[in-house]
Design a protein around this motif. Structure first.
Motif, short mmCIF file in Angstrom:
data_model
loop_
_atom_site.label_atom_id
_atom_site.label_comp_id
_atom_site.label_asym_id
_atom_site.label_seq_id
_atom_site.Cartn_x
_atom_site.Cartn_y
_atom_site.Cartn_z
N SER A 68 -1.92 14.26 4.37
CA SER A 68 -1.26 15.53 4.42
C SER A 68 -1.12 15.95 2.75
CB SER A 68 0.31 15.22 4.61
OG SER A 68 0.90 14.57 3.90
N GLY A 69 -1.52 15.26 1.99
CA GLY A 69 -1.88 15.55 0.50
C GLY A 69 -0.42 14.92 -0.19
N LYS A 70 0.51 14.51 0.57
CA LYS A 70 1.82 14.16 0.00
C LYS A 70 1.56 13.19 -1.28
CE LYS A 70 6.44 12.45 1.10
NZ LYS A 70 7.28 12.15 2.40
N ILE A 71 0.46 12.51 -1.04
CA ILE A 71 0.04 11.52 -2.08
C ILE A 71 -1.42 11.55 -2.12
CG2 ILE A 71 -0.08 9.39 -0.54
CD1 ILE A 71 1.05 7.73 -3.00
N LYS A 72 -2.14 11.57 -3.27
CA LYS A 72 -3.46 11.64 -3.38
C LYS A 72 -4.20 10.11 -3.27
CE LYS A 72 -3.43 15.64 -6.37
NZ LYS A 72 -3.85 16.53 -7.48
N GLY A 73 -5.38 10.14 -2.95
CA GLY A 73 -6.01 8.92 -2.78
C GLY A 73 -7.63 9.39 -2.39
N PHE A 74 -8.28 8.23 -2.45
CA PHE A 74 -9.77 8.49 -2.01
C PHE A 74 -10.04 7.20 -1.22
CE2 PHE A 74 -9.83 6.32 -5.87
CZ PHE A 74 -10.76 5.19 -5.76
N LYS A 75 -11.28 7.53 -0.31
CA LYS A 75 -11.60 6.36 0.62
C LYS A 75 -12.88 5.83 -0.23
CE LYS A 75 -11.14 6.43 4.92
NZ LYS A 75 -11.44 6.48 6.48
N GLU A 76 -13.12 4.35 -0.10
CA GLU A 76 -14.22 3.74 -0.67
C GLU A 76 -14.55 3.02 0.65
OE1 GLU A 76 -15.42 -0.27 -3.09
OE2 GLU A 76 -14.74 1.37 -4.07
N GLY A 77 -15.70 3.42 1.33
CA GLY A 77 -15.83 2.92 2.75
C GLY A 77 -15.00 3.36 3.73
N ARG A 78 -14.22 2.31 4.32
CA ARG A 78 -12.98 2.42 5.17
C ARG A 78 -11.84 2.41 4.50
NH1 ARG A 78 -14.91 -0.37 10.93
NH2 ARG A 78 -16.90 0.96 11.26
N GLN A 79 -11.81 2.08 3.21
CA GLN A 79 -10.44 1.52 2.50
C GLN A 79 -9.89 2.73 1.62
OE1 GLN A 79 -8.76 -1.62 2.51
NE2 GLN A 79 -7.42 -0.03 1.78
N TRP A 80 -8.76 3.21 1.98
CA TRP A 80 -7.78 3.91 1.13
C TRP A 80 -7.43 3.27 -0.11
CZ3 TRP A 80 -7.71 8.89 1.20
CH2 TRP A 80 -7.84 9.76 2.65
N LEU A 81 -7.85 4.11 -1.10
CA LEU A 81 -7.72 3.48 -2.58
C LEU A 81 -6.54 4.66 -3.18
CD1 LEU A 81 -10.74 2.03 -3.77
CD2 LEU A 81 -8.73 0.71 -3.03
N ILE A 82 -5.66 4.33 -4.13
CA ILE A 82 -4.64 5.24 -4.72
C ILE A 82 -4.60 4.88 -6.31
CG2 ILE A 82 -2.26 6.07 -4.74
CD1 ILE A 82 -3.35 4.50 -1.53
N ARG A 83 -4.90 5.66 -6.98
CA ARG A 83 -4.62 5.37 -8.37
C ARG A 83 -3.15 5.33 -8.98
NH1 ARG A 83 -7.09 8.91 -12.25
NH2 ARG A 83 -5.74 10.48 -11.13
N GLU A 84 -3.02 4.51 -9.79
CA GLU A 84 -1.59 4.43 -10.52
C GLU A 84 -1.01 5.72 -10.76
OE1 GLU A 84 2.04 3.05 -11.44
OE2 GLU A 84 0.43 1.73 -10.65
N PRO A 85 -2.07 6.71 -11.38
CA PRO A 85 -1.28 8.06 -11.64
C PRO A 85 -0.98 8.92 -10.66
CG PRO A 85 -3.09 7.54 -13.14
CD PRO A 85 -3.15 6.52 -12.06
N ASP A 86 -1.52 8.63 -9.62
CA ASP A 86 -1.27 9.40 -8.53
C ASP A 86 0.23 8.74 -7.66
OD1 ASP A 86 -3.54 11.05 -8.64
OD2 ASP A 86 -4.80 9.70 -7.47
N ILE A 87 0.03 7.68 -7.91
CA ILE A 87 1.61 6.98 -7.36
C ILE A 87 2.79 7.58 -8.28
CG2 ILE A 87 2.85 4.89 -7.25
CD1 ILE A 87 0.29 3.45 -6.38
N ALA A 88 2.29 7.56 -9.68
CA ALA A 88 3.66 8.32 -10.57
C ALA A 88 3.71 9.70 -10.26
CB ALA A 88 2.93 8.17 -11.90
N ALA A 89 2.78 10.40 -10.11
CA ALA A 89 3.01 11.78 -9.74
C ALA A 89 3.85 11.90 -8.23
CB ALA A 89 1.70 12.57 -9.35
N PHE A 90 3.63 11.14 -7.37
CA PHE A 90 4.19 11.18 -5.96
C PHE A 90 5.74 10.67 -6.42
CE2 PHE A 90 5.69 8.20 -2.71
CZ PHE A 90 5.83 8.98 -1.65
N GLU A 91 5.91 9.83 -7.19
CA GLU A 91 7.20 9.41 -7.26
C GLU A 91 8.22 10.47 -8.06
OE1 GLU A 91 6.92 5.38 -9.43
OE2 GLU A 91 6.62 4.40 -7.36
#
Length: 94
Positions: A68-91
């Protein structure tokens, strides 16, 4: 559109031509000095499972947030990965 965004799109398209093992090898090569010169400047990455544990929610909830875009991330293969700055923005938005 910035050159970085354009380059990212091109690299993503090229990676799609490779199988998952080849994709990981290319990414590792880039991170190990064939493209990223200063590894200390790379933000920490967390899996969807790690983020779920951090917020005490299910991994499915995190995937819904990612979709939904509530938190940003990207996929590497089948695995979702979330960067620390994206977690901070979400918080900050919470």
């Amino acid at each position: 559109m910035s050159r970085v965004i354009q380059a990212t799109g091109i690299v993503s398209q090229l990676l799609n031509w490779l199988n998952p093992d080849e994709q990981k090898e290319v990414v590792r090569s880039l991170v190990n000095g064939y493209g990223v010169r200063d590894q200390e400047r790379l933000p920490p990455l967390y899996t969807d499972q790690q983020v779920a544990e951090r917020y005490n929610v299910s991994v499915y909830t995190i995937r819904e947030w990612l979709g939904s875009g509530k938190i940003k991330g990207f996929k590497e293969g089948r695995q979702w990965l979330i960067r620390e700055p994206d977690i901070a923005a979400f918080e900050e938005r919470r």
